[in-house]
Structures are given as C-alpha cells and as structure tokens.
Design a protein around this motif. Structure first.
Motif, PDB file in Angstrom:
ATOM      1  N   ARG A 112     -77.495  19.296  35.408  1.00 45.83           N
ATOM      2  CA  ARG A 112     -76.814  18.663  34.265  1.00 45.83           C
ATOM      3  C   ARG A 112     -75.304  18.903  34.302  1.00 45.83           C
ATOM      4  O   ARG A 112     -74.532  18.035  33.909  1.00 45.83           O
ATOM      5  CB  ARG A 112     -77.419  19.149  32.957  1.00 45.83           C
ATOM      6  N   ARG A 113     -74.898  20.062  34.808  1.00 46.07           N
ATOM      7  CA  ARG A 113     -73.466  20.371  34.889  1.00 46.07           C
ATOM      8  C   ARG A 113     -72.731  19.363  35.773  1.00 46.07           C
ATOM      9  O   ARG A 113     -71.561  19.050  35.530  1.00 46.07           O
ATOM     10  CB  ARG A 113     -73.285  21.801  35.408  1.00 46.07           C
ATOM     11  N   SER A 114     -73.416  18.813  36.769  1.00 48.47           N
ATOM     12  CA  SER A 114     -72.788  17.831  37.665  1.00 48.47           C
ATOM     13  C   SER A 114     -73.291  16.419  37.425  1.00 48.47           C
ATOM     14  O   SER A 114     -73.025  15.526  38.230  1.00 48.47           O
ATOM     15  CB  SER A 114     -73.064  18.214  39.129  1.00 48.47           C
ATOM     16  N   ASP A 115     -74.022  16.228  36.349  1.00 45.21           N
ATOM     17  CA  ASP A 115     -74.578  14.915  36.017  1.00 45.21           C
ATOM     18  C   ASP A 115     -75.489  14.390  37.134  1.00 45.21           C
ATOM     19  O   ASP A 115     -75.474  13.206  37.462  1.00 45.21           O
ATOM     20  CB  ASP A 115     -73.462  13.906  35.713  1.00 45.21           C
ATOM     21  N   TYR A 116     -76.262  15.288  37.720  1.00 47.17           N
ATOM     22  CA  TYR A 116     -77.249  14.900  38.733  1.00 47.17           C
ATOM     23  C   TYR A 116     -78.523  14.453  38.034  1.00 47.17           C
ATOM     24  O   TYR A 116     -78.934  15.031  37.031  1.00 47.17           O
ATOM     25  CB  TYR A 116     -77.576  16.056  39.662  1.00 47.17           C
ATOM     26  N   GLY A 117     -79.174  13.458  38.613  1.00 45.19           N
ATOM     27  CA  GLY A 117     -80.362  12.904  37.988  1.00 45.19           C
ATOM     28  C   GLY A 117     -81.674  13.426  38.518  1.00 45.19           C
ATOM     29  O   GLY A 117     -82.729  13.157  37.936  1.00 45.19           O
ATOM     30  N   LYS A 118     -81.649  14.189  39.639  1.00 42.74           N
ATOM     31  CA  LYS A 118     -82.912  14.600  40.245  1.00 42.74           C
ATOM     32  C   LYS A 118     -82.794  15.993  40.855  1.00 42.74           C
ATOM     33  O   LYS A 118     -81.748  16.370  41.380  1.00 42.74           O
ATOM     34  CB  LYS A 118     -83.319  13.607  41.341  1.00 42.74           C
ATOM     35  N   ILE A 119     -83.907  16.711  40.792  1.00 38.46           N
ATOM     36  CA  ILE A 119     -84.076  17.995  41.474  1.00 38.46           C
ATOM     37  C   ILE A 119     -85.281  17.835  42.386  1.00 38.46           C
ATOM     38  O   ILE A 119     -86.346  17.374  41.937  1.00 38.46           O
ATOM     39  CB  ILE A 119     -84.306  19.144  40.472  1.00 38.46           C
ATOM     40  N   ALA A 126     -93.579  24.863  34.261  1.00 39.40           N
ATOM     41  CA  ALA A 126     -92.176  25.039  33.874  1.00 39.40           C
ATOM     42  C   ALA A 126     -91.444  23.709  33.693  1.00 39.40           C
ATOM     43  O   ALA A 126     -90.257  23.694  33.380  1.00 39.40           O
ATOM     44  CB  ALA A 126     -91.457  25.895  34.917  1.00 39.40           C
ATOM     45  N   GLY A 127     -92.143  22.575  33.932  1.00 43.05           N
ATOM     46  CA  GLY A 127     -91.529  21.283  33.635  1.00 43.05           C
ATOM     47  C   GLY A 127     -91.299  20.364  34.820  1.00 43.05           C
ATOM     48  O   GLY A 127     -90.826  19.244  34.640  1.00 43.05           O
ATOM     49  N   MET A 128     -91.630  20.805  36.033  1.00 41.12           N
ATOM     50  CA  MET A 128     -91.470  19.916  37.184  1.00 41.12           C
ATOM     51  C   MET A 128     -92.749  19.094  37.355  1.00 41.12           C
ATOM     52  O   MET A 128     -93.764  19.372  36.718  1.00 41.12           O
ATOM     53  CB  MET A 128     -91.163  20.721  38.452  1.00 41.12           C
ATOM     54  N   ARG A 129     -92.698  18.107  38.223  1.00 44.45           N
ATOM     55  CA  ARG A 129     -93.895  17.334  38.527  1.00 44.45           C
ATOM     56  C   ARG A 129     -94.176  17.389  40.017  1.00 44.45           C
ATOM     57  O   ARG A 129     -93.269  17.374  40.829  1.00 44.45           O
ATOM     58  CB  ARG A 129     -93.793  15.900  38.023  1.00 44.45           C
ATOM     59  N   ALA A 130     -95.461  17.450  40.346  1.00 41.24           N
ATOM     60  CA  ALA A 130     -95.883  17.426  41.745  1.00 41.24           C
ATOM     61  C   ALA A 130     -95.996  15.962  42.158  1.00 41.24           C
ATOM     62  O   ALA A 130     -96.667  15.175  41.496  1.00 41.24           O
ATOM     63  CB  ALA A 130     -97.221  18.133  41.896  1.00 41.24           C
ATOM     64  N   GLU A 131     -95.331  15.599  43.260  1.00 39.66           N
ATOM     65  CA  GLU A 131     -95.307  14.196  43.676  1.00 39.66           C
ATOM     66  C   GLU A 131     -96.036  13.936  44.987  1.00 39.66           C
ATOM     67  O   GLU A 131     -96.417  12.804  45.252  1.00 39.66           O
ATOM     68  CB  GLU A 131     -93.866  13.705  43.768  1.00 39.66           C
ATOM     69  N   ALA A 132     -96.200  14.956  45.821  1.00 44.10           N
ATOM     70  CA  ALA A 132     -96.864  14.748  47.116  1.00 44.10           C
ATOM     71  C   ALA A 132     -97.211  16.099  47.716  1.00 44.10           C
ATOM     72  O   ALA A 132     -96.721  17.138  47.269  1.00 44.10           O
ATOM     73  CB  ALA A 132     -95.960  13.973  48.069  1.00 44.10           C
ATOM     74  N   THR A 133     -98.058  16.060  48.732  1.00 43.51           N
ATOM     75  CA  THR A 133     -98.394  17.254  49.503  1.00 43.51           C
ATOM     76  C   THR A 133     -98.062  16.990  50.958  1.00 43.51           C
ATOM     77  O   THR A 133     -98.325  15.908  51.473  1.00 43.51           O
ATOM     78  CB  THR A 133     -99.897  17.586  49.377  1.00 43.51           C
ATOM     79  N   ILE A 134     -97.461  17.982  51.610  1.00 43.16           N
ATOM     80  CA  ILE A 134     -97.197  17.902  53.046  1.00 43.16           C
ATOM     81  C   ILE A 134     -98.055  18.987  53.698  1.00 43.16           C
ATOM     82  O   ILE A 134     -97.770  20.184  53.563  1.00 43.16           O
ATOM     83  CB  ILE A 134     -95.711  18.121  53.381  1.00 43.16           C
ATOM     84  N   GLU A 135     -99.104  18.559  54.364  1.00 42.49           N
ATOM     85  CA  GLU A 135    -100.026  19.512  54.970  1.00 42.49           C
ATOM     86  C   GLU A 135     -99.349  20.268  56.112  1.00 42.49           C
ATOM     87  O   GLU A 135     -98.661  19.680  56.941  1.00 42.49           O
ATOM     88  CB  GLU A 135    -101.270  18.787  55.477  1.00 42.49           C
ATOM     89  N   TYR A 173     -86.471  15.461  36.689  1.00 41.79           N
ATOM     90  CA  TYR A 173     -85.520  14.381  36.466  1.00 41.79           C
ATOM     91  C   TYR A 173     -84.700  14.626  35.204  1.00 41.79           C
ATOM     92  O   TYR A 173     -85.070  14.170  34.118  1.00 41.79           O
ATOM     93  CB  TYR A 173     -86.263  13.048  36.366  1.00 41.79           C
ATOM     94  N   PRO A 174     -83.570  15.323  35.331  1.00 38.02           N
ATOM     95  CA  PRO A 174     -82.685  15.466  34.178  1.00 38.02           C
ATOM     96  C   PRO A 174     -82.253  14.106  33.624  1.00 38.02           C
ATOM     97  O   PRO A 174     -81.999  13.970  32.433  1.00 38.02           O
ATOM     98  CB  PRO A 174     -81.493  16.242  34.740  1.00 38.02           C
ATOM     99  N   ASP A 175     -82.178  13.099  34.497  1.00 38.87           N
ATOM    100  CA  ASP A 175     -81.913  11.721  34.084  1.00 38.87           C
ATOM    101  C   ASP A 175     -83.237  10.966  34.192  1.00 38.87           C
ATOM    102  O   ASP A 175     -83.672  10.634  35.293  1.00 38.87           O
ATOM    103  CB  ASP A 175     -80.867  11.083  34.992  1.00 38.87           C
ATOM    104  N   PRO A 176     -83.912  10.691  33.072  1.00 38.60           N
ATOM    105  CA  PRO A 176     -85.231  10.048  33.117  1.00 38.60           C
ATOM    106  C   PRO A 176     -85.237   8.714  33.868  1.00 38.60           C
ATOM    107  O   PRO A 176     -86.266   8.314  34.407  1.00 38.60           O
ATOM    108  CB  PRO A 176     -85.591   9.844  31.646  1.00 38.60           C
TER     109      PRO A 176
END
Length: 160
Positions: free
Chosen positions: A53-60, A75-84, A98-101
């Motif tokens: 948020r300090r740098s106005d970034y939209g994604k972590i 803690a608020g993150m979402r799981a999007e994929a698995t890399i075996e 996503y600080p920027d929805p």
C-alpha cells in the motif's frame, strides 16, 4: 511527459515472527516474495500489505511452501495454484493478495474462457519435428543459470 517506472529492486522486511526477502516492482505494481522465514503468518501478511500500500502496489505474489499455505489463507491471502515438487520435491502453493481489488478481477473473463475451451478441445499436438543439424534441446541445469539470467535481462523488462 511520462515517467519510466523504477527498476525492480530487492528488499527485506523483518519483524517479530518473520523475515522476508522480496522484489518490489514499480513496473508490475506488485511485491513478489522470494524467500521467507515465518513464525507469525498474520504479522508477515500485514507487513506485506502495508509495504504494498505504501507504494500503491495492487498485488502480492508468493510461492510458499504448501504447509504454510493454510496459515497464509487464514491471514488473508488466497491460494491460486500448486506447483508440484517446486521446493526440492516439496510442493509450493502460489499465494496472492490484492491490496487493489481490481487486480483480482479477470479482465475479459468470457473471452479467456472461450479461448481455453477452444484450446482444450484441440487434439494433442504431434511429436515435435526434429531440430536442424547443429541444434539440440536439453533441460537447463544450474550451470546454465548465468546465461539464462543474461538472456532474460535482455528480453524482459522485469523478470525477478
């Protein structure tokens, strides 16, 4: 006059219960976690969110060990994929916040789904044609890392 975003830069975030090495990318407006030691996932995610948020970034973005993923989701993150096998045989879970929805929304979702349906409906590709004389294909090894890094830095504006 437009300004060019600053180059990607490596940073550290250290706090009670976490130590994180990351890449901050003004070009991509995101933080990418490269390595982390985490005893307090909630504190780590809160620190990443504040830094973004300090740098106005939209994604972590974080390729986290699979056993850490449930705590990061809590803690608020979402799981999007698995890399075996990503971590020397152990799975990684691709995590995002996503600080920027707006960054979480898929643009042109219907068009993307149509393209995926079309590709999935195609028959499998035949075996590749043989390479011309003097060429060979091989899996990259650690010995190739410096050459690949040089190539990527010439080709891509941002490739952490």
């Amino acid at each position: 006059m437009t300004t060019t975003p600053a180059a990607d830069r490596r940073e550290r975030l250290d706090g009670d219960g976490f130590s994180i090495s990351l890449v901050a990318s003004d070009l991509n407006r995101r933080l990418q976690v490269l390595d982390a030691t985490v005893d307090d996932p909630a504190a780590a995610v809160a620190a990443l969110d504040a830094r973004a948020r300090r740098s106005d970034y939209g994604k972590i973005f974080w390729k986290a060990p699979a056993d850490l993923a449930p705590s990061l989701v809590e803690a608020g993150m979402r799981a999007e994929a698995t890399i075996e096998g990503y971590f020397d045989g152990d799975d990684a879970t691709v995590m995002a916040a996503y600080p920027d929805p707006e960054r979480a929304r898929r643009l042109d979702a219907e068009e993307q789904d149509r393209i995926l349906d079309t590709v999935r409906a195609r028959p499998p590709k035949p075996e590749p044609k043989p390479l011309p004389d003097g060429y060979r294909a091989a899996t990259a090894t650690e010995a190739d890392a410096d050459d690949l890094a040089r190539l990527y830095s010439e080709v891509f504006a941002s490739y952490p």
